[in-house]
Design a protein around this motif. Sequence first.
Motif, PDB file in Angstrom:
ATOM      1  N   CYS A 140       0.700  -1.042  -0.152  1.00 30.60           N
ATOM      2  CA  CYS A 140       0.067  -0.019   0.012  1.00 30.60           C
ATOM      3  C   CYS A 140       0.800   1.221   0.056  1.00 30.60           C
ATOM      4  N   GLY A 141       2.188   1.168   0.525  1.00 26.47           N
ATOM      5  CA  GLY A 141       2.964   2.272   0.389  1.00 26.47           C
ATOM      6  C   GLY A 141       3.480   2.679  -0.838  1.00 26.47           C
ATOM      7  N   ASP A 142       3.271   1.425  -1.891  1.00 32.72           N
ATOM      8  CA  ASP A 142       3.644   1.977  -3.243  1.00 32.72           C
ATOM      9  C   ASP A 142       2.184   2.686  -3.946  1.00 32.72           C
ATOM     10  N   LEU A 143       1.091   2.218  -3.448  1.00 33.48           N
ATOM     11  CA  LEU A 143      -0.106   2.402  -4.008  1.00 33.48           C
ATOM     12  C   LEU A 143      -0.086   4.135  -3.796  1.00 33.48           C
ATOM     13  N   PHE A 144       0.074   4.417  -2.387  1.00 33.39           N
ATOM     14  CA  PHE A 144       0.057   5.847  -1.922  1.00 33.39           C
ATOM     15  C   PHE A 144       1.195   6.865  -2.676  1.00 33.39           C
ATOM     16  N   SER A 145       2.415   6.261  -2.993  1.00 31.79           N
ATOM     17  CA  SER A 145       3.285   6.798  -3.724  1.00 31.79           C
ATOM     18  C   SER A 145       3.162   7.173  -5.203  1.00 31.79           C
ATOM     19  N   LYS A 146       2.279   6.180  -5.697  1.00 33.04           N
ATOM     20  CA  LYS A 146       1.921   5.940  -7.144  1.00 33.04           C
ATOM     21  C   LYS A 146       3.305   5.601  -7.715  1.00 33.04           C
ATOM     22  N   SER A 147       3.887   4.376  -7.289  1.00 29.01           N
ATOM     23  CA  SER A 147       4.939   3.807  -7.760  1.00 29.01           C
ATOM     24  C   SER A 147       4.842   3.270  -9.145  1.00 29.01           C
ATOM     25  N   GLU A 148       5.719   3.478 -10.114  1.00 29.25           N
ATOM     26  CA  GLU A 148       5.833   2.983 -11.417  1.00 29.25           C
ATOM     27  C   GLU A 148       6.560   1.539 -11.426  1.00 29.25           C
ATOM     28  N   ASN A 149       6.843   1.248 -10.362  1.00 28.00           N
ATOM     29  CA  ASN A 149       7.471  -0.183 -10.210  1.00 28.00           C
ATOM     30  C   ASN A 149       6.414  -1.261  -9.653  1.00 28.00           C
ATOM     31  N   SER A 150       5.330  -0.811  -9.453  1.00 29.00           N
ATOM     32  CA  SER A 150       4.167  -1.839  -8.853  1.00 29.00           C
ATOM     33  C   SER A 150       3.230  -1.633  -9.872  1.00 29.00           C
ATOM     34  N   ARG A 151       2.709  -2.701 -10.510  1.00 32.08           N
ATOM     35  CA  ARG A 151       1.684  -2.940 -11.633  1.00 32.08           C
ATOM     36  C   ARG A 151       0.391  -2.942 -10.758  1.00 32.08           C
ATOM     37  N   MET A 152       0.428  -3.379  -9.433  1.00 34.36           N
ATOM     38  CA  MET A 152      -0.955  -3.389  -8.920  1.00 34.36           C
ATOM     39  C   MET A 152      -1.192  -1.918  -8.639  1.00 34.36           C
ATOM     40  N   ALA A 153      -0.179  -1.191  -8.078  1.00 34.92           N
ATOM     41  CA  ALA A 153      -0.443   0.264  -7.652  1.00 34.92           C
ATOM     42  C   ALA A 153      -0.983   1.225  -8.929  1.00 34.92           C
ATOM     43  N   GLN A 154      -0.382   0.903 -10.084  1.00 33.19           N
ATOM     44  CA  GLN A 154      -0.957   1.440 -11.267  1.00 33.19           C
ATOM     45  C   GLN A 154      -2.597   1.299 -11.488  1.00 33.19           C
ATOM     46  N   LYS A 155      -2.796  -0.121 -11.526  1.00 31.89           N
ATOM     47  CA  LYS A 155      -4.197  -0.461 -11.662  1.00 31.89           C
ATOM     48  C   LYS A 155      -5.068   0.086 -10.558  1.00 31.89           C
ATOM     49  N   LEU A 156      -4.631   0.007  -9.440  1.00 33.63           N
ATOM     50  CA  LEU A 156      -5.605   0.634  -8.445  1.00 33.63           C
ATOM     51  C   LEU A 156      -5.626   2.007  -8.391  1.00 33.63           C
ATOM     52  N   ASN A 157      -4.679   2.735  -8.784  1.00 34.85           N
ATOM     53  CA  ASN A 157      -4.856   4.489  -8.935  1.00 34.85           C
ATOM     54  C   ASN A 157      -5.695   4.761 -10.264  1.00 34.85           C
ATOM     55  N   SER A 158      -6.090   3.757 -10.861  1.00 37.23           N
ATOM     56  CA  SER A 158      -7.112   4.031 -11.969  1.00 37.23           C
ATOM     57  C   SER A 158      -8.434   3.359 -11.856  1.00 37.23           C
ATOM     58  N   LEU A 159      -8.636   2.941 -10.687  1.00 36.43           N
ATOM     59  CA  LEU A 159      -9.806   1.958 -10.296  1.00 36.43           C
ATOM     60  C   LEU A 159     -11.058   2.806 -10.720  1.00 36.43           C
ATOM     61  N   GLN A 160     -11.146   4.170 -10.564  1.00 36.98           N
ATOM     62  CA  GLN A 160     -12.189   4.595 -11.166  1.00 36.98           C
ATOM     63  C   GLN A 160     -12.895   4.443 -12.536  1.00 36.98           C
ATOM     64  N   ASN A 161     -11.727   4.053 -13.424  1.00 38.02           N
ATOM     65  CA  ASN A 161     -11.786   3.763 -14.833  1.00 38.02           C
ATOM     66  C   ASN A 161     -12.241   2.539 -15.218  1.00 38.02           C
ATOM     67  N   HIS A 162     -12.250   1.617 -14.207  1.00 42.09           N
ATOM     68  CA  HIS A 162     -12.553   0.265 -14.558  1.00 42.09           C
ATOM     69  C   HIS A 162     -13.824  -0.161 -14.454  1.00 42.09           C
ATOM     70  N   PRO A 163     -14.201  -1.101 -15.455  1.00 40.35           N
ATOM     71  CA  PRO A 163     -15.595  -1.377 -15.634  1.00 40.35           C
ATOM     72  C   PRO A 163     -16.197  -2.147 -14.487  1.00 40.35           C
ATOM     73  N   ASN A 164     -15.417  -2.863 -13.834  1.00 37.40           N
ATOM     74  CA  ASN A 164     -15.748  -3.658 -12.663  1.00 37.40           C
ATOM     75  C   ASN A 164     -14.683  -3.678 -11.351  1.00 37.40           C
ATOM     76  N   PRO A 165     -14.864  -2.568 -10.947  1.00 44.51           N
ATOM     77  CA  PRO A 165     -13.715  -2.109  -9.768  1.00 44.51           C
ATOM     78  C   PRO A 165     -13.750  -3.221  -8.653  1.00 44.51           C
ATOM     79  N   GLU A 166     -15.010  -3.855  -8.297  1.00 49.16           N
ATOM     80  CA  GLU A 166     -15.243  -4.647  -7.145  1.00 49.16           C
ATOM     81  C   GLU A 166     -14.394  -6.003  -7.642  1.00 49.16           C
ATOM     82  N   ALA A 167     -14.260  -6.428  -8.754  1.00 47.88           N
ATOM     83  CA  ALA A 167     -13.610  -7.705  -9.267  1.00 47.88           C
ATOM     84  C   ALA A 167     -12.088  -7.438  -9.235  1.00 47.88           C
ATOM     85  N   LEU A 168     -11.883  -6.180  -9.858  1.00 48.44           N
ATOM     86  CA  LEU A 168     -10.398  -5.850  -9.912  1.00 48.44           C
ATOM     87  C   LEU A 168      -9.762  -5.981  -8.509  1.00 48.44           C
TER      88      LEU A 168
END
Length: 518
Positions: free
Chosen positions: A363-391
């Motif tokens: 979650c530290g990578d999520l808050f810092s918007k780390s480019e080294n974490s693919r999960m952080a990149q996905k979650l930081n654009s969660l509002q654009n995902h068609p099914n955020p709950e599943a993601l």
Amino acid sequence: MDIQQLKLSAELVRDLLKACDVRIGHSQALDLVAALPGLRNWPEVLAFPDRVSACTVDAFSVARLAGRLCDKYGVDLLSPEVLLRVLISDERLRSVGTRAPVDFSTYLTVQEVCSAPTALQAHQRFAENLDVLKDWQIIYADQQDVGTVKLLNLQLGNSGLAATVFRGRSLWIMDAPFVASGSSAKVDLRGGSALFVDSNAASYVRAMAYQAEPQDRVIQNARLMNKLGSRLQNLNFYLYLWEAQRHWSPKTRARCKESVAAIHALSASGSPLSLEWGNRYRCAFREQAENFAEGLISEFEQDLDAGLAQGIAQQVAMMEAILVRAQIIQLSSKKSPQHKLALLVAFMHEELSTMMLRELVVCGDLFSKSENSRMAQKLNSLQNHPNPEALLRNCAWDMFIPRALDMLAASRPAHTEQLDFYLAELLTFDGDVCDILRATQLRAIALHRPSMRPMPFYDNDVAEWLGNRVGDKRMAELDEFFQPSASKQRSERRSVKAVQDVLQEDWSHLLHLLKRAA
């Protein structure tokens, strides 16, 4: 465990339920504790004594019992931690393998060994504390290729990885007999290992087995998997089945049967994963392999009914709760990443009653918007995902996988009680899982042998990492959460229901925020 000990467990659980104002008969209590060895009722206990004798009261078996109590009687106050404390309080059950509490001074000694900068220093520290550590085994990861056990660490393309949770190139296995024998003595170690596959890796094996003309990506990843050489004959599908059971249906079951059959046939064939192997599978191996898979899937479904599904779901729900709250903090606050991380630490202590350190790093990578974490990149654009709950729920499972590997290091497969250590490896083509494993590598795992309880120690000291992330002032405010008294408070108030309530309320809040942000 034997049947008499299982009967004693039933008496204890019956008394616990009575204290919760739930009164049941003796036979009902026996049916309940059949969940410990993964059976449905007491007649199955009597019919399968080998399952009972192979049972250890560990995180998974007690989670099955807790899930059955919740399903049958709606009793969620009896968390796995509470059940374990009750079991260890009875002298007659101490030999079963329950999770005895570790006093803080012993924990500090274990920490001192596991945080040593080198294997030699870890060995020396262990030797200085032999009396304290007589019940402990330390699995220490060495950066050099000189340890007893060589580590698998193979990058497979951009998103593939075959590795363990450990750093470095080799492992040292330390326990009291080994350390006391001195450096000149020769000690034979009997080890076991399994290369667990996730759903992505399993899907490629299944495609090669069942498709005459698989897609180019399947063939490419099959070639990457062949780099494992003889390790392809050591594939284990149980972690894949745990993942698949999240959405168990006839369609999922059919796919799992094919995947298990293909993996079983590949492991037995001694052949590389190729188009030629796939043709031989379809012509010669399929029927026999599918018969094997059918029997195994049926046994797995019995384990699910006995509480395995509930136990896994409860643990993954904790990951989900952390990610959902992290998203709420991220979307509702414009303050610094340091402030957000401090809020998440307080949330873990105050509302989840747990402190999950690997998840803090993620979650530290999520808050810092780390480019080294693919999960952080996905979650930081969660509002654009068609099914955020599943993601988000898929991300929660990805976060659970390394923790499952930690726990598997403390497991002993049935009929292999004589192993000195067990090493869980992972073959994955999930980039998010790869990133988590790389970011949270372990320096050591300390295993409390009487309870088979694993304690992971990270390569980077988490307190130091957190202090560097949040700053000295905030770390001083958070320090109380890492004291022995705070740990005791969390243990006493921990509740499955509390996590479920927090998660349900936070999902409602997060969906509202996502709707506004879209």
